[in-house]
Design an enzyme around this catalytic site. Sequence first.
Site, mmCIF file in Angstrom:
data_model
loop_
_atom_site.group_PDB
_atom_site.id
_atom_site.type_symbol
_atom_site.label_atom_id
_atom_site.label_comp_id
_atom_site.label_asym_id
_atom_site.label_seq_id
_atom_site.Cartn_x
_atom_site.Cartn_y
_atom_site.Cartn_z
ATOM 1 C CG PHE A 77 -5.291 6.759 11.300
ATOM 2 C CD1 PHE A 77 -4.946 6.571 12.627
ATOM 3 C CD2 PHE A 77 -4.966 7.969 10.686
ATOM 4 C CE1 PHE A 77 -4.292 7.565 13.333
ATOM 5 C CE2 PHE A 77 -4.312 8.968 11.382
ATOM 6 C CZ PHE A 77 -3.973 8.770 12.705
ATOM 7 C CE LYS A 134 -13.098 2.054 6.492
ATOM 8 N NZ LYS A 134 -12.195 2.778 5.657
ATOM 9 C CG ASP A 157 -7.802 -3.851 3.214
ATOM 10 O OD1 ASP A 157 -7.612 -3.866 4.448
ATOM 11 O OD2 ASP A 157 -8.117 -2.828 2.592
ATOM 12 C CE LYS A 205 -11.945 -1.780 10.245
ATOM 13 N NZ LYS A 205 -10.564 -1.761 9.774
ATOM 14 C CE LYS A 241 12.485 -12.562 -11.848
ATOM 15 N NZ LYS A 241 13.576 -12.154 -12.706
ATOM 16 C CG ASN A 264 -2.085 -0.799 1.163
ATOM 17 O OD1 ASN A 264 -2.458 -1.248 0.082
ATOM 18 N ND2 ASN A 264 -2.723 -1.026 2.285
ATOM 19 C CG ASP A 275 -9.527 -5.004 10.554
ATOM 20 O OD1 ASP A 275 -8.821 -4.442 11.415
ATOM 21 O OD2 ASP A 275 -10.289 -4.392 9.792
ATOM 22 C CB ILE A 276 -4.078 -5.610 13.019
ATOM 23 C CG1 ILE A 276 -3.320 -6.508 12.029
ATOM 24 C CG2 ILE A 276 -3.320 -5.487 14.334
ATOM 25 C CD1 ILE A 276 -2.052 -5.876 11.463
HETATM 26 N N1 CTP Z 1 -6.319 -2.130 9.610
HETATM 27 C C1 CTP Z 1 -5.754 -3.155 10.333
HETATM 28 N N2 CTP Z 1 -5.610 -4.388 9.785
HETATM 29 C C2 CTP Z 1 -5.997 -4.641 8.522
HETATM 30 C C3 CTP Z 1 -6.590 -3.601 7.768
HETATM 31 C C4 CTP Z 1 -6.722 -2.358 8.339
HETATM 32 O O1 CTP Z 1 -5.368 -2.924 11.479
HETATM 33 N N3 CTP Z 1 -5.825 -5.849 8.014
HETATM 34 C C5 CTP Z 1 -6.511 -0.815 10.230
HETATM 35 C C6 CTP Z 1 -5.670 0.310 9.693
HETATM 36 O O2 CTP Z 1 -4.435 0.416 10.378
HETATM 37 C C7 CTP Z 1 -6.555 1.527 9.913
HETATM 38 C C8 CTP Z 1 -7.945 0.969 9.695
HETATM 39 O O3 CTP Z 1 -7.858 -0.424 9.967
HETATM 40 O O4 CTP Z 1 -6.481 1.971 11.245
HETATM 41 C C9 CTP Z 1 -8.403 1.183 8.296
HETATM 42 O O5 CTP Z 1 -9.627 0.507 8.124
HETATM 43 P P1 CTP Z 1 -9.960 -0.278 6.806
HETATM 44 O O6 CTP Z 1 -11.295 -0.860 6.986
HETATM 45 O O7 CTP Z 1 -8.884 -1.204 6.423
HETATM 46 O O8 CTP Z 1 -9.942 0.855 5.766
HETATM 47 P P2 CTP Z 1 -9.869 0.610 4.265
HETATM 48 O O9 CTP Z 1 -8.776 -0.325 3.885
HETATM 49 O O10 CTP Z 1 -9.822 1.956 3.655
HETATM 50 O O11 CTP Z 1 -11.241 -0.166 4.063
HETATM 51 P P3 CTP Z 1 -12.291 0.001 2.928
HETATM 52 O O12 CTP Z 1 -11.532 -0.281 1.688
HETATM 53 O O13 CTP Z 1 -13.302 -1.009 3.288
HETATM 54 O O14 CTP Z 1 -12.761 1.422 3.052
#
Ligand code: CTP
Length: 437
Positions: A352, A366, A308, A370, A318, A239, A335-336
């Site tokens: 965030f 969110k 994600d 969450k 490779k 990302n 999702d941590i």
């Molecule tokens: N986060 C996490 N672990 C993951 C994914 C996200 O801890 N596997 C945390 C990020 O650190 C951030 C928040 O979740 O604090 C972001 O939420 P998220 O739902 O992942 O946002 P997006 O990826 O933007 O989701 P969407 O595409 O559904 O909007």
Amino acid sequence: MVNYSALITAGNTSGTNLTGAAFARVRIIPDMQGKKVLLGVTGGIAAYKSPDLVRRLREQGAEVQVVLTSGAREFVTAMTFQAVSGREVRSDLWDPEAEKAMSHIELARWADFVVIAPATADFIARLATGQADDLLTTLCLATSAPIALAPAMNRVMWANAATQANVATLKSRGIHVWGPGEGDQACGEVGAGRMLEPTQLAGYVANAIAPTGPLAGKRVLLTAGPTRERIDPVRFISNRSSGKMGFALAAAARDAGAEVTLIAGPCSCATPPGVRRVDVESAADMLRATLANLDGVDIFVATAAVADYRPANPVESKIKKTSESMDIKMERTVDILATVAARSPRPFVVGFAAETDSVEQYARQKLLKKNLDMIAANEVGHDKVFEKDDNALLVLWRDGRQELPHAPKVTLARDLVALIAERFAERGKPRLASISA
Ligand code: CTP
């Protein structure tokens, strides 16, 4: 036993510039019994005040080791500092006798705190560029103790763009910059450039060593940066994230008195002094490291841009380009943030959200989905936010919101930490309904 002494201090270790009016408050601060302070003195006229700083620090119980630069020796003598510190003064990187007693690396490890007072424009420039050509600059590079500078120079030198850029660089690395104050200068001019008074500086050192900030005694765990999900040994999916916001938040939480652990994905940010850093690569590594460091944590802040999805079947060799197109099967990562928020007991949890549109609506969804205590949302896309040094945030909690306007990420981080500390303290208070019940 903890002894307390009364000092006049602003009680601010945040690295912001403070002027005389800010020091009007009398505060009781803990003493520094047994703490080891390394005082670096560089070549400015304000060096005549530094022996007094040694006395103020020792009055509060600190052991003080003085290191003079060659410039400082033009203004003050080693004998003066030896008399007031009760320790032999060091100044030469190449002194075989002194190195026999305690090498410069041992000295760097010995210090609980390093304060450079006065810090000249030249010393600030050398520190900003990472030079190590004398004992004091070498010590500053080799120490993991927090460092503070008390600049002192002519007001035009202080205002010079080069000095300001060097100061900004040092602040962004977590180095405290205390002052300068304003007033009459030794050169006959009037303006900003005076070293803060020894009593003020001693108060700052005490507050930094025995913190009294809003998160004093609290443990903060953060995730920051991107994660990398392996496709094969040479390729990965990731990302966009510089990690700057997470690292700035770690430094701000440390400045607020917290003990900070930062779980960092691959990024080039410098570790803020005093922050414990755990490096990870993938989302799975980040989850493992987070859970392994969660015990006793009061506040968890997830700033990381965690992938994600990850390749479902990473391969060991490779992949060769044998066909015109290629499909990679992806699977969801854990999702941590939601995992930590679902724990019981659990810390105060801050997430965030990066959104391209309907920022408030998606962020609030969110927050609820969450089960977070707070969420900081920002608008991304069209060249905003990523790799930039500034940003704006919309902070939401169950029954409130606050906009943090566009500002450098370092400033924004301090404001967000202040807000987190406020909401965290509020959570501990009984609600009105339960009081009347
Ligand atoms: N986060 C996490 N672990 C993951 C994914 C996200 O801890 N596997 C945390 C990020 O650190 C951030 C928040 O979740 O604090 C972001 O939420 P998220 O739902 O992942 O946002 P997006 O990826 O933007 O989701 P969407 O595409 O559904 O909007």
